[in-house]
Scaffold this motif. Structure first.
Motif, PDB file in Angstrom:
ATOM      1  N   THR A  93       0.626  -1.250   0.423  1.00  0.00           N
ATOM      2  CA  THR A  93      -0.149   0.220  -0.207  1.00  0.00           C
ATOM      3  C   THR A  93       0.146   1.415   0.290  1.00  0.00           C
ATOM      4  O   THR A  93       0.589   2.266  -0.714  1.00  0.00           O
ATOM      5  N   ARG A  94       2.027   1.172   1.158  1.00  0.00           N
ATOM      6  CA  ARG A  94       2.722   2.415   1.062  1.00  0.00           C
ATOM      7  C   ARG A  94       3.761   2.826  -0.453  1.00  0.00           C
ATOM      8  O   ARG A  94       3.315   3.743  -0.840  1.00  0.00           O
ATOM      9  N   LEU A  95       3.841   1.316  -1.110  1.00  0.00           N
ATOM     10  CA  LEU A  95       4.528   1.832  -2.238  1.00  0.00           C
ATOM     11  C   LEU A  95       4.049   2.185  -3.187  1.00  0.00           C
ATOM     12  O   LEU A  95       4.333   3.605  -3.927  1.00  0.00           O
ATOM     13  N   VAL A  96       2.494   1.845  -3.435  1.00  0.00           N
ATOM     14  CA  VAL A  96       1.955   2.444  -4.868  1.00  0.00           C
ATOM     15  C   VAL A  96       1.656   3.750  -4.142  1.00  0.00           C
ATOM     16  O   VAL A  96       0.979   5.058  -5.431  1.00  0.00           O
ATOM     17  N   ALA A  97       1.338   4.101  -2.800  1.00  0.00           N
ATOM     18  CA  ALA A  97       1.081   5.216  -2.604  1.00  0.00           C
ATOM     19  C   ALA A  97       2.018   6.530  -3.010  1.00  0.00           C
ATOM     20  O   ALA A  97       1.686   7.718  -3.426  1.00  0.00           O
ATOM     21  N   THR A  98       3.177   5.541  -2.295  1.00  0.00           N
ATOM     22  CA  THR A  98       4.522   6.975  -2.961  1.00  0.00           C
ATOM     23  C   THR A  98       4.589   7.519  -4.629  1.00  0.00           C
ATOM     24  O   THR A  98       4.682   8.158  -4.649  1.00  0.00           O
ATOM     25  N   ALA A 126      -2.151   4.796 -14.633  1.00  0.00           N
ATOM     26  CA  ALA A 126      -1.564   3.498 -14.945  1.00  0.00           C
ATOM     27  C   ALA A 126      -0.419   3.363 -15.500  1.00  0.00           C
ATOM     28  O   ALA A 126      -0.354   1.984 -14.630  1.00  0.00           O
ATOM     29  N   LEU A 127       0.543   3.854 -15.793  1.00  0.00           N
ATOM     30  CA  LEU A 127       1.708   3.668 -15.860  1.00  0.00           C
ATOM     31  C   LEU A 127       2.444   3.346 -14.162  1.00  0.00           C
ATOM     32  O   LEU A 127       3.178   2.647 -13.636  1.00  0.00           O
ATOM     33  N   SER A 128       2.176   4.314 -13.449  1.00  0.00           N
ATOM     34  CA  SER A 128       3.187   4.430 -12.228  1.00  0.00           C
ATOM     35  C   SER A 128       1.916   3.661 -11.499  1.00  0.00           C
ATOM     36  O   SER A 128       2.998   2.493 -10.210  1.00  0.00           O
ATOM     37  N   ILE A 129       0.639   3.385 -11.821  1.00  0.00           N
ATOM     38  CA  ILE A 129       0.402   1.743 -10.494  1.00  0.00           C
ATOM     39  C   ILE A 129       0.909   0.303 -11.200  1.00  0.00           C
ATOM     40  O   ILE A 129       1.203  -0.196 -10.294  1.00  0.00           O
ATOM     41  N   ALA A 130       1.001   0.238 -12.675  1.00  0.00           N
ATOM     42  CA  ALA A 130       1.558  -1.147 -13.110  1.00  0.00           C
ATOM     43  C   ALA A 130       3.042  -1.246 -12.492  1.00  0.00           C
ATOM     44  O   ALA A 130       3.867  -2.188 -12.039  1.00  0.00           O
ATOM     45  N   LEU A 131       3.937   0.164 -12.330  1.00  0.00           N
ATOM     46  CA  LEU A 131       5.230   0.257 -12.298  1.00  0.00           C
ATOM     47  C   LEU A 131       5.360   0.194 -10.332  1.00  0.00           C
ATOM     48  O   LEU A 131       6.209  -0.811 -10.382  1.00  0.00           O
ATOM     49  N   ALA A 132       4.250   1.175  -9.734  1.00  0.00           N
ATOM     50  CA  ALA A 132       4.621   0.261  -8.566  1.00  0.00           C
ATOM     51  C   ALA A 132       4.130  -1.331  -8.076  1.00  0.00           C
ATOM     52  O   ALA A 132       4.672  -1.892  -7.605  1.00  0.00           O
ATOM     53  N   LEU A 133       2.795  -2.181  -8.991  1.00  0.00           N
ATOM     54  CA  LEU A 133       2.545  -3.284  -8.556  1.00  0.00           C
ATOM     55  C   LEU A 133       4.203  -4.379  -9.632  1.00  0.00           C
ATOM     56  O   LEU A 133       4.946  -5.275  -8.669  1.00  0.00           O
TER      57      LEU A 133
END
Length: 577
Positions: free
Chosen positions: A10-15, A295-302
């Motif tokens: 959660t923290r990684l995706v939020a950051t 979307a790219l940010s979420i994909a990179l976070a995942l």
């Protein structure tokens, strides 16, 4: 749904989302403010310039008609010829002047191609003279929509042309011609613009968007509109004409105006949605780009999460294997240098812990073995054997056969119990020693009890710890049987890979507290006889079989006691079970 902020995921995706959203918002706000100003100024300036050019074109057109009308009035050559014609009495002169006027009219029309119909109109008689084109029936200046009136000249339009064979829209001018001897305003010069000039001047495509042209006459009413639904002719638009600004916003439209010195005004009405279409298009594109970035940010976070989560899961798996006492499991690398370093250090720690556990286990086993050996060697076997042999020799010399037999049995029991042949013996040897011990006790108790054996013969060659049956039977004698004659049953069978040993008596039984006390070490200090108690049996089972051996005591007051021991078979054959 509650968000777990303690989770690394959660923290990684939020950051990563915040690192994308914050720059996008800042860039968006700055771009929005800048582009909004640029778009509005650019579009407004462009529209105003185009509208100004349209106004100038229309003014020039009307001014040219005014100039031509001067030539056709009494101030011009043609007008003077018309005055002479109307006052002449000579038919010959009239014919000559008529030809001259018609010729000059054609010459004026030829030299001014932007002009259309030209004629002289007599309102009183409804008569038309010297027209350059055929005029439709019922033509009258009075029916034309007045645009403005300046210095006695009247501008009309836009309206349908007076040309009989066309329905195009034109602008027109009517100028009175004052002829001496004829009432004023009884003769007018009428001039129209070219048929295609109107479409050229009021072209919607000049603005790059859907626009509606509105011509306001001197009184501020709509003289012409190319959108009769929204802006019908005759509607009062004086609030636009008299406004101090050139751009106004009313009823979902932007209105741009240009006021002519000739008294009329031209207004362009643009739907607010069309006006802001380009800006809204930019907003949509920016929104699409923002969504793609998110979307790219979420994909990179995942992706980063998976890169981190897999090594963490490998480390967690290794920790769980350690919790399950698996010290020899294979180390699986993560191919991430930092995590592999952690795993390597963890593997060293796990190996060391395994070695420490093995060392502790070995020490405890040796300690237990030493305690057993200490118990077995508390008495000097050599001294006891020599003493017993002396007693046995004296009994034989004096003919004491019972004493001789008793000492002989006791010697065998001591020899087995205190011997040093090894800690593991065959079941048959253990049973023979048990029978000698029982025989010794029966002499002591005057044969007041009986011991019965039920042993599967195929188990006799199985190995068991030495001196493990006697303490159980001894406990049945001391604690199980009372003053009455009792029976002890010894059953040995095999089941499920285990040797099941059961010793049952028909004595008085015991309570749970008595059973617990019987299995404790402190009870051994109160023991009598040669036995060393059940705690010895429990320790022997723990030393030899660890968790694979089991010992259980079941007792009920008045129903006797049953002791059960289960130990693994050393030889697994089908006949054993």
């Amino acid at each position: 749904m509650k968000i777990d902020w303690s989770s690394l995921k959660t923290r990684l995706v939020a950051t990563l989302l915040m690192s994308t959203i914050i720059p996008l918002l800042l860039l968006g706000v700055v771009s929005f403010l800048a582009l909004q100003t640029i778009f509005h100024e650019k579009i407004e300036s462009g529209i105003q310039n185009t509208l100004s050019q349209t106004r100038v074109s229309l003014e020039n057109t009307l001014s040219n008609m005014e100039y031509v009308s001067l030539q056709l009035s009494q101030e011009g050559t043609v007008g003077q010829s018309l005055s002479i014609l109307l006052s002449s009495q000579s038919i010959f002169e009239q014919l000559q002047l008529t030809t001259e006027i018609q010729k000059n009219m054609n010459l004026v029309n030829f030299t001014n191609p932007y002009l259309g119909v030209m004629l002289y109109f007599f309102p009183g008689e409804g008569k038309v003279m010297f027209q350059n084109r055929e005029i439709r029936d019922g033509f009258s200046i009075k029916s034309l929509p007045l645009l403005s009136s300046v210095k006695g000249e009247s501008f009309f339009g836009p309206h349908q042309t007076a040309y009989k064979y066309s329905s195009n829209t034109v602008f027109s001018l009517a100028r009175p011609v004052n002829v001496p001897g004829i009432e004023q305003e009884t003769i007018y010069v009428y001039i129209e613009t070219n048929l295609l000039l109107f479409e050229k001047i009021l072209n919607k495509h000049h603005f790059g968007m859907n626009a509606s042209h509105i011509l306001l006459n001197q009184s501020g009413k709509i003289a012409y509109s190319d959108d009769q639904v929204q802006f019908p002719s005759g509607a009062d638009f004086s609030f636009i004409k008299n406004s101090d600004v050139n751009v106004a916003e009313e009823k979902g439209f932007y209105f741009f105006k240009e006021v002519s010195d000739q008294g009329w005004s031209i207004v362009v009405a643009i739907d607010k949605r069309d006006f802001e279409k380009e800006f809204n298009t930019w907003l949509l594109r920016y929104g699409g780009i923002s969504l793609v970035c998110l979307a790219l940010s979420i994909a990179l976070a995942l992706l980063v999460w998976r890169t981190v989560y897999r090594p963490i899961r490998s480390i967690l798996r290794e920790i769980r294997s350690l919790a399950g006492s698996k010290f020899d499991s294979k180390l699986n690398k993560t191919n991430v240098r930092e995590f592999d370093s952690v795993l390597f250090e963890f593997d060293l720690m796990r190996t060391r812990i395994g070695e420490l556990f093995a060392e502790i286990e070995q020490n405890e086993r040796m300690k237990a073995q030493l305690e057993v050996e200490k118990l077995l060697h508390q008495i000097n076997p050599h001294f006891i054997h020599n003493t017993l042999n002396t007693i046995q020799w004296i009994a034989r010399m004096n003919g004491q056969d019972d004493i001789d037999r008793l000492v002989s049995i006791f010697t065998r029991v001591l020899h087995y119990n205190l011997g040093k042949e090894g800690s593991v013996v065959k079941l048959r040897d253990e049973l023979e020693a048990l029978k000698d011990y029982v025989a010794l006790q029966r002499i002591r108790y005057d044969y007041q009890f009986d011991v019965r054996y039920d042993v599967v013969e195929t188990l006799l060659d199985q190995t068991i710890p030495r001196f493990i049956l006697q303490p159980i039977v001894e406990n049945a004698l001391y604690h199980g049987l009372g003053d009455e004659e009792g029976v002890i049953e010894v059953r040995i069978a095999a089941h499920g890979g285990y040797m099941n040993i059961e010793v049952k008596d028909n004595g008085a039984g015991m309570t749970e507290e008595e059973v617990s006390r019987l299995l404790s070490y402190e009870s051994e200090r109160k023991k009598s006889g040669l036995g060393i108690g059940l705690s010895y049996v429990l320790r022997i089972i723990k030393v030899h079989y660890a968790d694979n051996g089991r010992f259980q005591v079941e007792s009920r007051i008045g129903h006797g006691t049953t002791m059960t021991m289960n130990i693994p078979l050393t030889q697994r054959r089908g006949t054993l079970e």
